[in-house]
Write a protein that holds these residues in place. Structure first.
Motif, PDB file in Angstrom:
ATOM      1  N   TYR A 123       0.828  -1.204   0.000  1.00  0.00           N
ATOM      2  CA  TYR A 123       0.000   0.000   0.000  1.00  0.00           C
ATOM      3  C   TYR A 123       0.860   1.251   0.000  1.00  0.00           C
ATOM      4  CZ  TYR A 123      -4.071  -2.828   1.049  1.00  0.00           C
ATOM      5  OH  TYR A 123      -5.076  -3.732   0.980  1.00  0.00           O
ATOM      6  N   ALA A 136      -3.771   3.264  -0.290  1.00  0.00           N
ATOM      7  CA  ALA A 136      -4.404   2.579  -1.414  1.00  0.00           C
ATOM      8  C   ALA A 136      -3.418   1.626  -2.063  1.00  0.00           C
ATOM      9  CB  ALA A 136      -4.908   3.594  -2.435  1.00  0.00           C
ATOM     10  N   ASP A 152      -3.071  -0.459  -5.890  1.00  0.00           N
ATOM     11  CA  ASP A 152      -3.636  -0.676  -7.227  1.00  0.00           C
ATOM     12  C   ASP A 152      -4.855   0.192  -7.459  1.00  0.00           C
ATOM     13  OD1 ASP A 152      -3.204  -4.195  -6.605  1.00  0.00           O
ATOM     14  OD2 ASP A 152      -1.748  -2.725  -7.377  1.00  0.00           O
ATOM     15  N   GLY A 153      -4.787   1.415  -6.995  1.00  0.00           N
ATOM     16  CA  GLY A 153      -5.890   2.318  -7.246  1.00  0.00           C
ATOM     17  C   GLY A 153      -7.096   2.122  -6.331  1.00  0.00           C
ATOM     18  N   GLN A 154      -7.044   1.099  -5.500  1.00  0.00           N
ATOM     19  CA  GLN A 154      -8.173   0.841  -4.595  1.00  0.00           C
ATOM     20  C   GLN A 154      -7.844   1.343  -3.205  1.00  0.00           C
ATOM     21  OE1 GLN A 154     -10.848  -1.603  -3.876  1.00  0.00           O
ATOM     22  NE2 GLN A 154     -11.590  -1.646  -5.967  1.00  0.00           N
ATOM     23  N   ARG A 155      -8.756   2.168  -2.684  1.00  0.00           N
ATOM     24  CA  ARG A 155      -8.533   2.695  -1.347  1.00  0.00           C
ATOM     25  C   ARG A 155      -8.696   1.576  -0.327  1.00  0.00           C
ATOM     26  NH1 ARG A 155     -11.875   7.873   0.892  1.00  0.00           N
ATOM     27  NH2 ARG A 155     -10.790   9.158  -0.609  1.00  0.00           N
ATOM     28  N   SER A 173     -10.278   0.206   2.467  1.00  0.00           N
ATOM     29  CA  SER A 173     -11.548   0.573   3.086  1.00  0.00           C
ATOM     30  C   SER A 173     -12.141  -0.650   3.766  1.00  0.00           C
ATOM     31  CB  SER A 173     -12.470   1.111   1.987  1.00  0.00           C
ATOM     32  OG  SER A 173     -13.799   0.926   2.323  1.00  0.00           O
TER      33      SER A 173
END
Lengths: 306, 553, 295
Positions: free
Chosen positions: B373, B382, B384-387, B389
């Motif tokens: 991350y 994040a 790979d572009g994913q936060r 969460s």
């Protein structure tokens, strides 16, 4: 008249049955297994299965409903899953408390409401009228649980006049009944006022005045009786609501009635207890409606029932 | 200030003298009692040690207690909630009792011994009567034990290791276990295995829960549902008679109202007081605040199979990024302790493992980077572009400040750069997820008390492979055969110290695996008016003995 | 159709009626106050982001439960969050819930009432019995059912409140339909051959609008109170977002030591409800004073 009552009674019964069915259906749909709720952190899978079988929860919905109604007719409302006590006993213990609270509240509401409304209507747009209307609006606008808490603080703690909560003596009844009555007082006062005003402008009242009758006689003899018709509707509706909706008041004041019990039952997914309580609610609502209709007929013989 | 704390070593000659004196004076089977009195252990004659010698206890009076909810039932096998325990532990007694220091002491059983790996023998105290006048004997114990372990018992899961009971003679009874079961004594001491009157069971049947009959210092008087339960002193008690005439347990759901009742004198004692006001009551010498470290740990559990928390580094990072101190100081108002293990101190199997979640945001960031991350320009981590969460479920009001600590956690994570989507669920719905459908979120708030005070219970119920929903409470879906193996070995070992070590090893494994985010360990807090004397608070939230409590009025 | 019929058929909302109506409204001071309050509510809800001095979800635990100060004009809550900002943002939830819930109730109930009123006979009987059942249903059970089944959050609370208010709308609409059905101009329209649908749309609906509007306004007040009650019992808006009802619920544990935390949102609720009540009263006085006894 007799036929009317019979017909109403029949439809009322159907309504009550419908309510219970709806509850049974909803309980089936809500996630949350009462067995797991009760056994909680300490449940083994075998126990859960065993208890479910014991409580008959693994049978289809309609069958359960039919069986329930069948038994209910004989007075057997099953046993509460939480306490394993007969539902009838649980309800019988809590019901009088709610009835007492609701009846006292409606009594206060009717007395204060009609009184204030009538006084207000006598001198429309005067200071008293303004005061009553303002109070009524405030009474309708305040969240009941908040009012209850404030009352407890003032009368229970600050002034030490009344007990903090619970039940047992007449003093315990005062605060919860008054709190519960507040919105009803407001509603009834408003209704009485506007209804009276309308009636006071009607022909027959003017005739009565012209005939020379004194104001109180006009008011009490003629106007009030007719003005009360719509008020009676409101009273009926309110009483029905109070019976079923004293939940917040009972919680805040720790009043051991059906409202509080229904909350506990819902959160515990105690189906039999819930069905039993709803059955009582349904019948009360239906009976109250019936009484309201009868009161209508008495107040205004012009109203006929086809 | 809370001068009612009695030291267990404060046993003076007074106790034995007093006891002998009374038994002689009573003259009831005087010889038997006298013999028994001479042979009795010089320790205590009831659940508590003597009150301090300074004040002379006054007999009489009614103690009024306010608590948030009513008991479900006063049948020990039918109610596993504290609300039932508070009352029932004054009406009933077990073979052994869990003393204030978490050690096991004789109670209805005077002596015991393990006669075989799967058989324990208990020698009962004689001359004890139930409230209905019938005698306590081995048959009563057998019936009570079998009742507690039967499938109808709500407490059956605590007694998985127990197979049954056998009467040897009038006052000797054997308890049989499934294979070697080390924690047997702890299990037997729980109040679910209280000894109940068989005659009353016969008489009341299913309504026994509303008409409890036991051997304790108080007997049941009446129960007005959701209003109050009343008990009164029983003059036929085998040990020191209680001082109080009566005790009334009232239900007051609103926290502020309970505190008001205490202040106006309507109540003498408050269970579950308002944490925010504890400080104020401590400074007021009209009241006494009793506190002791409790036995419940409240935590957030990871569903270890759900990405992104299936990566142990992410779990560890979250643990290290969460500073518990401000939460405990501000939300719990200092009325809780930082959690130092997955179980509480005092439980067999406890070991301080807090180093695995000591606040260290730098290390947390390092771990996240190792997991791939990076912190974006919006301040959130994040990959790979994913936060990063997380979904988090919490109940409200089930455990002290459960929703509040979850909310504080949400805010803390947001500051650190992790988004938490919190949903407060109604307990029934949440319980369903933990036990039946499985946790469809990354985190769930939960509290857990190891009731038998032996960690095999927690390990088995909460972390065993066999307990994954729908078969049990392992909403974390954690499955580690090494942990299961340690649990089994511990369970079979009768030596408490060795058991503790094995369990502790299992917990350390899980701490390394960051299965939970432990938050706090409860502190049991009870506030009384200063007129209440002789009361001592127990670590276990279920136990509230009032035998030696008296009112100075 | 003659001109008298035309006039009777003309809905209330045409231009000259509107202007004179507004003038009459303005003379009713209480109604104006109500309108102002509601207007303020709408304004606050729309422009919440601009109006809030602080981030309503920012926790500063060390500053918890502070009484009103210059820095925090309404004080801080148990997490140290600014109450003023939370009250401002909370207005959005309040407005949304009441508006949409009443909309749902109106939609569901109104349709049922229309159908019942027009179809008559057994359809009417059946629908009204269903409404009876819903009316006497414990609203709490309904709310929990909806929330438990669909998940928590204001969307589902809205659904629950909407379903709860539907029977009242159904009754109202049905009553209006029954009253109008028999009136001469409708019968006349039928006789002349105007299709039912057109009758409904052009003539019945516009005549129903006034009482419906009044009723809806008054019910919005009830919806706000109900949302507060449901939040009080633990179902509703999810943290960290504020709802006035939730704020009272979570603040009530501190009533004795920091009363402002629960009282201020309570006052906000009261003000909003008052506003809707005043507005509703004013509209009723304006549109049809005869409605007094039927609402």
């Amino acid at each position: 008249m007799g036929r009317f009552i019979l017909r109403r009674a029949l439809t009322s019964l159907l309504v009550a049955l419908g309510i219970v069915f709806l509850v049974t259906l909803i309980l089936d749909l809500i996630p949350g297994d009462p067995v797991v709720m009760i056994l909680g952190q300490n449940a083994t899978a075998e126990q859960v299965a065993a208890l479910r079988r014991e409580l008959g929860l693994d049978r289809p919905l309609l069958l359960r409903y039919a069986e329930y109604i069948g038994r209910a007719v004989t007075g057997d409302l099953g046993r509460s899953i939480m306490t394993r006590r007969p539902v009838a006993a649980e309800v019988a213990e809590a019901w009088p408390n709610t009835l007492l609270l609701a009846a006292t509240a409606i009594g206060i509401a009717v007395a204060l409401g009609i009184g204030l409304g009538a006084v207000s209507a006598l001198r429309p747009n005067g200071w008293v009228d303004f005061g009553v209307r303002l109070l009524a609006l405030l009474g309708l606008s305040m969240p009941i649980f908040w009012v209850g808490l404030v009352f407890i603080y003032i009368f229970g703690f600050y002034l030490r006049l009344l007990p903090i909560g619970g039940s047992g003596t007449p003093q315990h009844l005062v605060l919860p009944a008054v709190t519960l009555a507040l919105p009803s007082v407001a509603l009834i006062a408003r209704m009485t006022r506007s209804s009276l005003l309308e009636v006071l402008g009607e022909d027959y009242v003017r005739t009565a005045r012209a005939k020379g009758l004194s104001e109180p006689a006009v008011l009490l003899g003629h106007a009030l009786k007719n003005a009360l018709i719509p008020v009676v509707t409101v009273i009926g509706l309110q009483f029905g609501q109070l019976l079923g909706g004293a939940i917040l008041t009972e919680t805040v004041f720790a009043w051991p009635g059906l409202g509080r019990l229904v909350v506990l039952a819902i959160f515990a997914r105690d189906y039999p207890l819930l069905q039993g309580i709803v059955l009582i609610f349904a019948f009360s609502y239906v009976v109250v409606n019936l009484l309201v209709d009868l009161a209508y007929a008495w107040l205004d013989p012009r109203i006929t029932y086809a | 200030m809370s001068g009612d704390r009695v030291r267990p070593d404060q046993v003076s000659g007074l106790s034995r003298r007093e006891f002998l004196g009374r038994s002689l004076a009573l003259g009831l089977g005087g010889a038997a009692l006298g013999v028994l009195g001479a042979c009795a252990p010089a320790a205590t004659t009831g659940p508590q040690s003597q009150p301090p010698a300074q004040a002379q206890p006054k007999r009489g009076g009614t103690l009024t207690i306010v608590r948030p909810i009513d008991a479900v039932s006063l049948d020990p096998t039918n109610d596993t909630t504290a609300a039932g325990g508070w009352v029932a532990t004054n009406i009933f007694e077990s073979l052994l009792r869990l003393d204030y220091d978490m050690s096991l002491k004789p109670w209805l059983a005077e002596r015991w011994e393990q006669v075989a790996p799967d058989r324990w023998r208990f020698y009962l105290r004689q001359g004890v009567k139930f409230h209905d006048g019938t005698d306590l004997d081995a048959e009563a114990v057998k019936i009570s034990v079998e009742r507690a372990i039967s499938p109808q018992s709500r407490a059956a899961s605590f007694f998985r290791g127990i197979k049954g009971a056998e009467v040897r003679d009038g006052y000797t009874v054997d308890i049989l276990t499934e294979g070697p079961y080390g924690p047997l004594l702890r299990a037997v001491s729980t109040w679910f295995m209280s000894i109940v009157s068989p005659a009353a069971l016969q008489k009341y049947g299913q309504d026994f829960g509303r008409n409890p009959v036991g051997t304790g210092p108080f007997k049941f008087v009446e129960w007005r549902t959701n209003a109050s339960i009343t008990i009164e002193r029983w003059e036929g008690y085998w040990g020191d008679k209680a001082y109080l005439d009566r005790v009334i347990y009232k239900v007051v759901p609103e926290e502020s109202n309970r505190m008001l009742a205490l202040q106006t004198g309507e109540a003498d004692m408050v269970f579950i007081p308002a944490l925010a006001q504890v400080g104020q009551f401590k400074r007021d010498n009209r009241f006494v605040v009793h506190e002791v470290d409790g036995l419940r740990v409240v935590f957030f559990g990871f569903n270890v199979n759900r990405p992104p928390v299936n990566d142990v580094r992410v779990r560890q990072a979250i643990n290290l990024a969460f500073d518990r101190k401000p939460v405990i100081d501000n939300i719990l108002e200092g009325n809780a302790l930082p959690a130092t293990s997955y179980v509480s101190p005092g439980i067999v199997g406890y070991k301080d493992l807090s180093q695995y979640w000591a606040y260290d945001p730098r290390r947390a960031e390092e771990l996240l980077r190792q997991a791939g991350y990076s912190k974006g320009s919006d301040g959130f981590w994040a990959k790979d572009g994913q936060r990063l969460s997380l979904k988090h479920y919490s109940p409200r009001g089930r455990y002290p400040k459960d929703a509040e600590i979850s909310e504080a956690f949400q805010a803390a994570m947001r500051q650190f750069g992790i988004q938490v989507d919190l949903q407060i669920l109604e307990w029934g719905t949440l319980l369903n997820k933990y036990t039946r459908t499985g946790l469809d979120a990354e985190l769930g708030t939960l509290g857990w008390t190891d009731v038998p005070a032996d960690a095999h219970y927690t390990l088995g119920a909460l972390f065993a492979c066999a307990s994954i929903p729908p078969n049990g409470f392992n909403g974390m879906e954690y499955c580690n055969p090494a942990v299961d193996e340690l649990t089994a070995r511990g369970r079979a070992n009768p030596d408490e110290a060795q058991r503790g070590q094995l369990y502790a090893q299992a917990f350390e494994m899980m701490a390394k695996d960051a299965v939970l985010v432990p938050v706090y360990n409860t502190k049991e807090t009870i506030i009384t008016s200063a007129a209440v004397k002789g009361y001592r608070i127990h670590k276990s939230e279920y136990l509230d003995w009032l035998q030696y409590t008296w009112l100075d009025k | 159709m003659g001109s008298r019929t035309e006039e009777a058929l003309r809905p209330v909302g045409t231009a000259p009626a509107l202007v004179s109506g507004l003038r009459r409204f303005a003379r009713n001071r209480a109604a104006v106050v109500g309108a102002v309050i509601v207007g303020l509510l709408v304004f606050t809800a729309l422009f919440a982001e601009r109006l809030m001095p602080y981030d309503p979800t920012l926790q500063r635990l060390e500053l918890r439960r502070q009484p009103p100060t210059a820095a925090h004009p309404l004080g801080t809550d148990e997490f140290g969050r600014d109450i003023l900002s939370r009250v401002i943002l909370g207005s959005r939830v309040t407005l949304l819930v009441s508006l949409v819930a009443v909309g749902v109730g109106l939609g569901l109930g109104g349709t049922a009432g229309l159908v019942a009123g027009f179809a008559g006979r057994w359809v009417d009987e059946l629908l009204m019995r269903v409404m009876d059942i819903l009316l006497s249903f414990p609203y709490l059970l309904l709310a929990i059912a909806v929330v438990a089944a669909l998940g928590p959050g204001e969307r589902n609370i809205v659904l629950a409140i909407g379903i709860w208010s539907a029977p009242a709308f159904a009754r109202l609409v049905r009553g209006q339909v029954l009253a109008i059905k028999e009136r001469e101009f409708i019968v006349a329209a039928y006789a002349v051959g105007v299709p039912v649908v057109r009758v409904v749309l052009l003539h019945v609906l516009p005549n129903i609008v006034p009482p419906l509007l009044v009723f809806a306004t008054l019910y919005m007040a009830n919806a706000i109170l109900l949302e507060a009650a449901l939040s009080f019992l633990g179902l509703g808006v999810q943290p960290p977002w504020p709802s006035w009802g939730l704020m009272v619920a979570t603040g009530r544990d501190f009533l004795l030591i920091a009363p402002h935390v629960a009282t201020i949102p309570g006052l906000a609720i009261m003000l909003a409800v008052l506003g809707f009540n005043l507005l509703g009263d004013g509209l009723r006085d304006l549109l049809d004073p005869r409605l007094r006894n039927r609402l």
